[in-house]
Motif scaffolding. Structure first.
Motif, PDB file in Angstrom:
ATOM      1  N   PHE A 137       0.828  -1.247  -0.206  1.00  0.00           N
ATOM      2  CA  PHE A 137       0.117  -0.052   0.121  1.00  0.00           C
ATOM      3  C   PHE A 137       0.757   1.322  -0.045  1.00  0.00           C
ATOM      4  O   PHE A 137       0.798   2.239  -0.807  1.00  0.00           O
ATOM      5  CB  PHE A 137      -0.999   0.074   1.258  1.00  0.00           C
ATOM      6  CG  PHE A 137      -1.712   1.187   1.515  1.00  0.00           C
ATOM      7  CD1 PHE A 137      -3.217   1.023   0.822  1.00  0.00           C
ATOM      8  CD2 PHE A 137      -1.449   2.007   2.335  1.00  0.00           C
ATOM      9  CE1 PHE A 137      -3.912   2.107   1.121  1.00  0.00           C
ATOM     10  CE2 PHE A 137      -2.226   3.096   2.506  1.00  0.00           C
ATOM     11  CZ  PHE A 137      -3.536   3.216   2.150  1.00  0.00           C
ATOM     12  N   SER A 142      -0.268   4.742  -2.193  1.00  0.00           N
ATOM     13  CA  SER A 142      -1.686   5.084  -1.878  1.00  0.00           C
ATOM     14  C   SER A 142      -1.811   5.747  -0.543  1.00  0.00           C
ATOM     15  O   SER A 142      -2.946   6.192  -0.230  1.00  0.00           O
ATOM     16  CB  SER A 142      -2.270   3.390  -1.798  1.00  0.00           C
ATOM     17  OG  SER A 142      -2.029   2.802  -2.786  1.00  0.00           O
ATOM     18  N   TRP A 143      -0.981   5.874   0.267  1.00  0.00           N
ATOM     19  CA  TRP A 143      -1.290   6.491   1.459  1.00  0.00           C
ATOM     20  C   TRP A 143      -1.752   7.665   1.531  1.00  0.00           C
ATOM     21  O   TRP A 143      -2.917   8.036   2.104  1.00  0.00           O
ATOM     22  CB  TRP A 143      -0.116   6.306   2.423  1.00  0.00           C
ATOM     23  CG  TRP A 143      -0.252   6.463   4.054  1.00  0.00           C
ATOM     24  CD1 TRP A 143      -1.563   6.946   4.660  1.00  0.00           C
ATOM     25  CD2 TRP A 143       0.839   6.635   5.097  1.00  0.00           C
ATOM     26  NE1 TRP A 143      -1.310   6.793   5.829  1.00  0.00           N
ATOM     27  CE2 TRP A 143       0.203   6.929   6.255  1.00  0.00           C
ATOM     28  CE3 TRP A 143       2.125   6.420   4.906  1.00  0.00           C
ATOM     29  CZ2 TRP A 143       0.689   7.136   7.424  1.00  0.00           C
ATOM     30  CZ3 TRP A 143       2.902   6.843   6.176  1.00  0.00           C
ATOM     31  CH2 TRP A 143       2.087   6.989   7.563  1.00  0.00           C
ATOM     32  N   VAL A 145      -3.347   9.222  -0.704  1.00  0.00           N
ATOM     33  CA  VAL A 145      -4.548   9.445  -1.681  1.00  0.00           C
ATOM     34  C   VAL A 145      -5.613   8.750  -0.742  1.00  0.00           C
ATOM     35  O   VAL A 145      -6.725   9.161  -0.684  1.00  0.00           O
ATOM     36  CB  VAL A 145      -4.381   8.503  -2.959  1.00  0.00           C
ATOM     37  CG1 VAL A 145      -5.375   8.726  -3.850  1.00  0.00           C
ATOM     38  CG2 VAL A 145      -2.776   9.048  -3.458  1.00  0.00           C
ATOM     39  N   GLN A 146      -5.503   7.570  -0.283  1.00  0.00           N
ATOM     40  CA  GLN A 146      -6.874   6.735   0.389  1.00  0.00           C
ATOM     41  C   GLN A 146      -6.634   6.934   1.702  1.00  0.00           C
ATOM     42  O   GLN A 146      -5.464   6.445   2.380  1.00  0.00           O
ATOM     43  CB  GLN A 146      -6.498   5.333   0.117  1.00  0.00           C
ATOM     44  CG  GLN A 146      -7.087   4.916  -1.246  1.00  0.00           C
ATOM     45  CD  GLN A 146      -6.632   3.296  -1.671  1.00  0.00           C
ATOM     46  OE1 GLN A 146      -6.047   2.968  -2.260  1.00  0.00           O
ATOM     47  NE2 GLN A 146      -7.416   2.435  -1.082  1.00  0.00           N
ATOM     48  N   ASN A 147      -7.725   7.510   2.469  1.00  0.00           N
ATOM     49  CA  ASN A 147      -7.409   7.629   3.860  1.00  0.00           C
ATOM     50  C   ASN A 147      -7.652   6.288   4.740  1.00  0.00           C
ATOM     51  O   ASN A 147      -7.133   6.023   5.883  1.00  0.00           O
ATOM     52  CB  ASN A 147      -8.159   8.720   4.430  1.00  0.00           C
ATOM     53  CG  ASN A 147      -8.126   9.265   5.993  1.00  0.00           C
ATOM     54  OD1 ASN A 147      -6.830   9.159   6.166  1.00  0.00           O
ATOM     55  ND2 ASN A 147      -9.242   9.349   6.885  1.00  0.00           N
ATOM     56  N   GLU A 148      -8.711   5.401   4.141  1.00  0.00           N
ATOM     57  CA  GLU A 148      -9.077   4.318   4.632  1.00  0.00           C
ATOM     58  C   GLU A 148      -7.900   3.341   4.430  1.00  0.00           C
ATOM     59  O   GLU A 148      -7.573   2.984   3.433  1.00  0.00           O
ATOM     60  CB  GLU A 148     -10.400   4.003   4.171  1.00  0.00           C
ATOM     61  CG  GLU A 148     -11.544   4.843   4.618  1.00  0.00           C
ATOM     62  CD  GLU A 148     -11.514   4.928   6.349  1.00  0.00           C
ATOM     63  OE1 GLU A 148     -11.629   3.877   6.972  1.00  0.00           O
ATOM     64  OE2 GLU A 148     -11.546   6.117   6.794  1.00  0.00           O
ATOM     65  N   TYR A 149      -7.750   2.237   5.537  1.00  0.00           N
ATOM     66  CA  TYR A 149      -7.144   1.182   5.282  1.00  0.00           C
ATOM     67  C   TYR A 149      -7.641  -0.011   5.830  1.00  0.00           C
ATOM     68  O   TYR A 149      -8.095   0.189   7.032  1.00  0.00           O
ATOM     69  CB  TYR A 149      -5.609   1.593   5.930  1.00  0.00           C
ATOM     70  CG  TYR A 149      -4.869   0.145   5.528  1.00  0.00           C
ATOM     71  CD1 TYR A 149      -4.186   0.091   4.237  1.00  0.00           C
ATOM     72  CD2 TYR A 149      -4.626  -0.714   6.270  1.00  0.00           C
ATOM     73  CE1 TYR A 149      -3.461  -1.182   3.964  1.00  0.00           C
ATOM     74  CE2 TYR A 149      -3.799  -1.781   5.906  1.00  0.00           C
ATOM     75  CZ  TYR A 149      -3.025  -1.756   4.735  1.00  0.00           C
ATOM     76  OH  TYR A 149      -2.466  -2.865   4.360  1.00  0.00           O
TER      77      TYR A 149
ATOM     78  N   SER B  24     -10.932  15.310   8.876  1.00  0.00           N
ATOM     79  CA  SER B  24     -10.848  13.744   8.264  1.00  0.00           C
ATOM     80  C   SER B  24     -10.879  12.637   9.380  1.00  0.00           C
ATOM     81  O   SER B  24     -11.008  11.514   9.033  1.00  0.00           O
ATOM     82  CB  SER B  24      -9.444  13.650   7.493  1.00  0.00           C
ATOM     83  OG  SER B  24      -8.610  13.799   8.337  1.00  0.00           O
TER      84      SER B  24
END
Lengths: 328, 328
Positions: A137, A142-143, A145-149, B24
């Motif tokens: 990730f 992606s970190w 860009v995407q807050n959710e993991y 956020s």
């Protein structure tokens, strides 16, 4: 039998040591062995002209890794009295044929056990807490860009089931105890002096645990011991870790259950047809894949070298062998 | 102070609970809190017209994750008596300002400790035994093509050094003991009743160990405690694992030493400017990168929810708070 060797060797010549290996397998301490033994290598380059004759007189066969030792191999080398294996698993040897001929067999014993146990714990944490997936990730950028993991699952306190509580399995158990995990196991017989919960069959074990760690030997009895029933009993959140042999698991079923999300995840160091890894696994996020390397550290190699050297000395001086396999 | 709230609420109204958060950040158990408290959210959508007035009367500020609490924030919310933090680290709070105003502070305490300790062990095994790198190797299809694979380094028996032997560090130590590792540590003071080797300074600790695990709180004293000298003392084969805060390490130096091969590897869950990860790390094979997720499991969240709920109840009924931070 030693008499045959003497037809070609002086009494002072170093003892014969027959290598039995796939051409691609090598041992880094071979140069050392060549100072002590007359090493006979079927894949010597250039070919050794004395091989066909001398190999018939060799009393010891040093078998590299997973190279099979068949009844036909033993016919070809009629003087072999001792097959010295360098793997912990010796499912590649025709043990019945060895028994019939009175051939002694040793394995790598516990030279690798700590490393394999460490790796099993590493794979388990990796699958549950999604460590490799996290690394993927971050490396993919992606970190930001995407807050959710996707959340992982807690390791501490999990119910860990061990298939095969031998040299490796008992080390895995000891490590997971320090994580506050409860331990249950399956093996041929209940172990005396062990307080972990025993299950006489693997399916019962699987229904009782969150993580199933497969580290038993591959034999006729354990071939595909982890079948669809067992995996279904483990359930949707269950995780399988295999550091034994690929054929301990019904791999086709494993892949289907993983793809359909009917088991939670898997950490696999071994596969049925190595180096082939089933294609659908390569894109799954809940598996960790490893190229049969749980044993591969410099420390394991050093421990193996010590074992091989001392067993060769012991054999030629009629001392007891270490890590000898009971053939009855 | 409660009197101010009463100007806008009836005596039976639920107590005010002021949220303090980055837009956020959210908490999944907020709906539950709304059934018990009058929740004041600066980022409510649509905006809450009563926020500017009611927030001045709130006695409790629930602070989400790393959201800073500055002296100016406390000026803006003059009735706050209690800052309830949801992180284990509370370096984002101006503690001096809290002390001056007699404001009480709690952290997440040890709600996350097991998860962070598990993750630290996972990252360590991952770096030493190259688990993520192995997974990358297999997924790239390299196994059938390249016979050779870079060896990892044994975990069992390694000398593990822990920076900060608190709730997390002591759990890390316990886990590594089960791998036969020796444990040494650095902390402000030597801990009584602990048999691990104590080093009063981090550089001495680093020269004495193979793996350095950073899990202390970030304070003025610990900012960049892992500097170039410490990393050089750890040496070419040494591995650093950071599950504390990015600013505990001089990140620029860390990256340079890793790139030049002057330290052995790193497992990093935290970075100085998250979510920014230094570009050169993204292509190194001897690092494992993770998006600040050592605490992220459903179990940690459940433990946090329980702590927040019980501390809120305790505060409003004048009972002792759990995980209260000493401000003197």
């Amino acid at each position: 039998m030693a008499g045959a060797a003497n037809q070609h060797q002086t009494p002072e010549s170093p003892p014969l040591l027959l290598l039995h290996r796939f051409p691609s397998f090598n041992l880094y301490f071979l140069p050392f062995l060549q100072t002590k033994y007359t090493v006979l290598d079927p894949f010597a380059d250039p070919p050794d002209p004395s091989f066909p004759t001398l190999s018939k007189s060799a009393r010891v066969m040093l078998c590299f890794g997973p190279t099979p030792v068949t009844s036909e191999d033993l016919d070809r080398y009629p003087s072999v009295e001792y097959v010295l294996g360098t793997s912990a698993g010796i499912n590649n040897f025709d043990l019945a044929a060895c028994r019939r001929r009175g051939i002694r067999v040793t394995s790598a014993g516990d030279a690798y056990s700590d490393d394999v146990a460490d790796y099993a714990v590493g794979l388990t944490i990796d699958v549950l807490r999604r460590v490799s997936a996290a690394d993927r990730f971050v490396r993919a950028g992606s970190w930001p860009v995407q807050n959710e993991y996707t959340l992982g699952s807690k390791v501490s306190g999990k119910r860990v089931g061990i298939v095969g509580l031998g040299s490796i399995g008992s080390r895995v158990a000891k490590r997971f105890e320090a994580f506050g995990c409860s331990i249950a196991y399956n093996s041929r017989k209940q172990k005396p002096h062990v307080t972990y919960t025993y299950h006489a069959n693997v399916k019962d074990l699987a229904s009782d645990v969150d993580v199933l760690i497969v580290c038993c030997a591959l034999t006729n009895e354990t071939h595909r011991i982890i079948n669809k029933d067992v995996m279904t009993a483990l359930g949707k959140m269950g995780v399988i870790v295999n550091v034994g042999r690929g054929a301990l698991i019904d791999e086709k079923e494993l892949v289907e259950l993983l793809v359909r999300g009917e088991i939670g995840g898997a950490g696999l160091d071994v596969f049925e047809n190595e180096p082939h890894v089933p294609e659908p696994l390569l894109t799954l996020d809940n598996v960790v894949l490893s190229p049969h390397k749980a044993v591969l550290t410099p420390d394991s190699f050093a421990a193996l070298e010590e074992l091989v050297r001392s067993n060769l000395e012991a054999f030629f001086s009629n001392q007891p062998l270490r890590a000898e396999v009971e053939l009855n």
